[in-house]
Structures are given as C-alpha cells and as structure tokens.
Design a protein around this motif. Sequence first.
Motif, PDB file in Angstrom:
ATOM      1  N   SER A  73       0.852  -1.187   0.000  1.00 18.73           N
ATOM      2  CA  SER A  73       0.000   0.000   0.000  1.00 18.73           C
ATOM      3  C   SER A  73       0.894   1.245   0.000  1.00 18.73           C
ATOM      4  N   GLU A  74       0.295   2.392  -0.243  1.00 16.39           N
ATOM      5  CA  GLU A  74       1.062   3.638  -0.199  1.00 16.39           C
ATOM      6  C   GLU A  74       1.627   3.880   1.195  1.00 16.39           C
ATOM      7  N   ASP A  75       0.857   3.536   2.239  1.00 16.60           N
ATOM      8  CA  ASP A  75       1.351   3.689   3.619  1.00 16.60           C
ATOM      9  C   ASP A  75       2.560   2.799   3.868  1.00 16.60           C
ATOM     10  N   GLU A  76       2.516   1.570   3.366  1.00 14.79           N
ATOM     11  CA  GLU A  76       3.639   0.655   3.541  1.00 14.79           C
ATOM     12  C   GLU A  76       4.870   1.162   2.792  1.00 14.79           C
ATOM     13  N   ARG A  77       4.652   1.671   1.582  1.00 13.38           N
ATOM     14  CA  ARG A  77       5.770   2.218   0.808  1.00 13.38           C
ATOM     15  C   ARG A  77       6.389   3.423   1.535  1.00 13.38           C
ATOM     16  N   ALA A  78       5.545   4.272   2.116  1.00 10.16           N
ATOM     17  CA  ALA A  78       6.034   5.442   2.843  1.00 10.16           C
ATOM     18  C   ALA A  78       6.820   5.015   4.083  1.00 10.16           C
ATOM     19  N   ALA A  79       6.335   3.996   4.786  1.00  6.00           N
ATOM     20  CA  ALA A  79       7.032   3.511   5.981  1.00  6.00           C
ATOM     21  C   ALA A  79       8.399   2.947   5.615  1.00  6.00           C
ATOM     22  N   ILE A  80       8.469   2.218   4.523  1.00  3.20           N
ATOM     23  CA  ILE A  80       9.748   1.660   4.079  1.00  3.20           C
ATOM     24  C   ILE A  80      10.705   2.779   3.685  1.00  3.20           C
ATOM     25  N   ALA A  81      10.204   3.781   2.964  1.00  5.69           N
ATOM     26  CA  ALA A  81      11.046   4.914   2.565  1.00  5.69           C
ATOM     27  C   ALA A  81      11.580   5.650   3.793  1.00  5.69           C
ATOM     28  N   ALA A  82      10.710   5.850   4.789  1.00  8.34           N
ATOM     29  CA  ALA A  82      11.142   6.528   6.015  1.00  8.34           C
ATOM     30  C   ALA A  82      12.213   5.711   6.740  1.00  8.34           C
ATOM     31  N   SER A  83      12.057   4.394   6.746  1.00  9.45           N
ATOM     32  CA  SER A  83      13.047   3.522   7.384  1.00  9.45           C
ATOM     33  C   SER A  83      14.387   3.587   6.666  1.00  9.45           C
ATOM     34  N   LYS A  84      14.341   3.588   5.343  1.00 11.14           N
ATOM     35  CA  LYS A  84      15.585   3.672   4.573  1.00 11.14           C
ATOM     36  C   LYS A  84      16.281   5.008   4.797  1.00 11.14           C
ATOM     37  N   GLU A  85      15.499   6.083   4.886  1.00 13.53           N
ATOM     38  CA  GLU A  85      16.082   7.397   5.141  1.00 13.53           C
ATOM     39  C   GLU A  85      16.730   7.448   6.521  1.00 13.53           C
ATOM     40  N   ALA A  86      16.051   6.870   7.528  1.00 12.93           N
ATOM     41  CA  ALA A  86      16.616   6.837   8.877  1.00 12.93           C
ATOM     42  C   ALA A  86      17.906   6.019   8.899  1.00 12.93           C
ATOM     43  N   ALA A  87      17.920   4.900   8.200  1.00 15.61           N
ATOM     44  CA  ALA A  87      19.126   4.068   8.148  1.00 15.61           C
ATOM     45  C   ALA A  87      20.272   4.820   7.482  1.00 15.61           C
ATOM     46  N   ALA A  88      19.952   5.555   6.430  1.00 12.44           N
ATOM     47  CA  ALA A  88      20.990   6.332   5.742  1.00 12.44           C
ATOM     48  C   ALA A  88      21.601   7.386   6.664  1.00 12.44           C
ATOM     49  N   ARG A  89      20.800   7.875   7.619  1.00 12.59           N
ATOM     50  CA  ARG A  89      21.303   8.852   8.593  1.00 12.59           C
ATOM     51  C   ARG A  89      21.986   8.172   9.776  1.00 12.59           C
ATOM     52  N   GLY A  90      21.981   6.836   9.786  1.00  7.54           N
ATOM     53  CA  GLY A  90      22.603   6.094  10.881  1.00  7.54           C
ATOM     54  C   GLY A  90      21.723   5.959  12.105  1.00  7.54           C
ATOM     55  N   GLU A  91      20.434   6.164  11.929  1.00  5.53           N
ATOM     56  CA  GLU A  91      19.485   6.069  13.045  1.00  5.53           C
ATOM     57  C   GLU A  91      18.922   4.657  13.111  1.00  5.53           C
ATOM     58  N   PHE A  92      19.332   3.928  14.135  1.00  6.21           N
ATOM     59  CA  PHE A  92      18.887   2.556  14.317  1.00  6.21           C
ATOM     60  C   PHE A  92      18.306   2.372  15.712  1.00  6.21           C
ATOM     61  N   ALA A  93      17.530   1.311  15.885  1.00  8.17           N
ATOM     62  CA  ALA A  93      16.941   1.003  17.191  1.00  8.17           C
ATOM     63  C   ALA A  93      18.053   0.698  18.191  1.00  8.17           C
ATOM     64  N   THR A  94      17.816   1.088  19.439  1.00  4.34           N
ATOM     65  CA  THR A  94      18.769   0.761  20.501  1.00  4.34           C
ATOM     66  C   THR A  94      18.596  -0.707  20.877  1.00  4.34           C
ATOM     67  N   GLU A  95      19.561  -1.224  21.590  1.00  2.73           N
ATOM     68  CA  GLU A  95      19.461  -2.608  22.069  1.00  2.73           C
ATOM     69  C   GLU A  95      18.211  -2.797  22.923  1.00  2.73           C
ATOM     70  N   ALA A  96      17.891  -1.802  23.756  1.00  2.76           N
ATOM     71  CA  ALA A  96      16.702  -1.879  24.618  1.00  2.76           C
ATOM     72  C   ALA A  96      15.421  -1.919  23.786  1.00  2.76           C
ATOM     73  N   GLN A  97      15.377  -1.143  22.704  1.00  2.00           N
ATOM     74  CA  GLN A  97      14.195  -1.151  21.840  1.00  2.00           C
ATOM     75  C   GLN A  97      14.025  -2.494  21.131  1.00  2.00           C
ATOM     76  N   VAL A  98      15.138  -3.061  20.702  1.00  2.00           N
ATOM     77  CA  VAL A  98      15.084  -4.377  20.050  1.00  2.00           C
ATOM     78  C   VAL A  98      14.598  -5.430  21.045  1.00  2.00           C
ATOM     79  N   GLN A  99      15.153  -5.410  22.249  1.00  2.00           N
ATOM     80  CA  GLN A  99      14.740  -6.367  23.287  1.00  2.00           C
ATOM     81  C   GLN A  99      13.253  -6.219  23.601  1.00  2.00           C
TER      82      GLN A  99
END
Length: 76
Positions: free
Chosen positions: A42-68
């Motif tokens: 869906s368009e929402d799913e595509r937007a979420a993926i794009a936002a995730s890729k942009e965050a990754a490109a900026r080096g923004e990743f989940a913390t260990e606590a968030q993953v846990q």
Amino acid sequence: MTKLLDQALEIARSLPADAQDDIARIVLQLAGAEATSPVVLSEDERAAIAASKEAAARGEFATEAQVQATWVKHGL
C-alpha cells in the motif's frame, strides 16, 4: 532429514498455528515448492519503508533496549 532440520521442526511444533504456517510458507519457498507472486504494498507501507531507509541512511537505528522490547512484545 538432518538433525538440525529435525530440531527446528520440533521447536516449530510448539508454536501457535499461525507461526507454524508462516514457517511452513518460508520453508516451501526456500525449497522451491511454492511459487508466490510479489506482494503489492500500500502507499502507507511504501512510505514507511522509505522513512526507514532514510533513517538508516542517517545512521538512526533502534537501541538494544528497543530491540529487546520488541522481542518481548512478540514472545520471542
């Protein structure tokens, strides 16, 4: 059947039915026994993926606590 595959299937048997079905679909795909068509996003799913890729490109990743917390939330 290898010992590792037998062990994996034994563990999978203890999971809820929907999780077992997910695992079965993956195994069938990997074995080439199940032809699947591409998933239409869906368009929402595509937007979420794009936002995730942009965050990754900026080096923004989940913390260990968030993953846990995510693992705990889903019983893993």
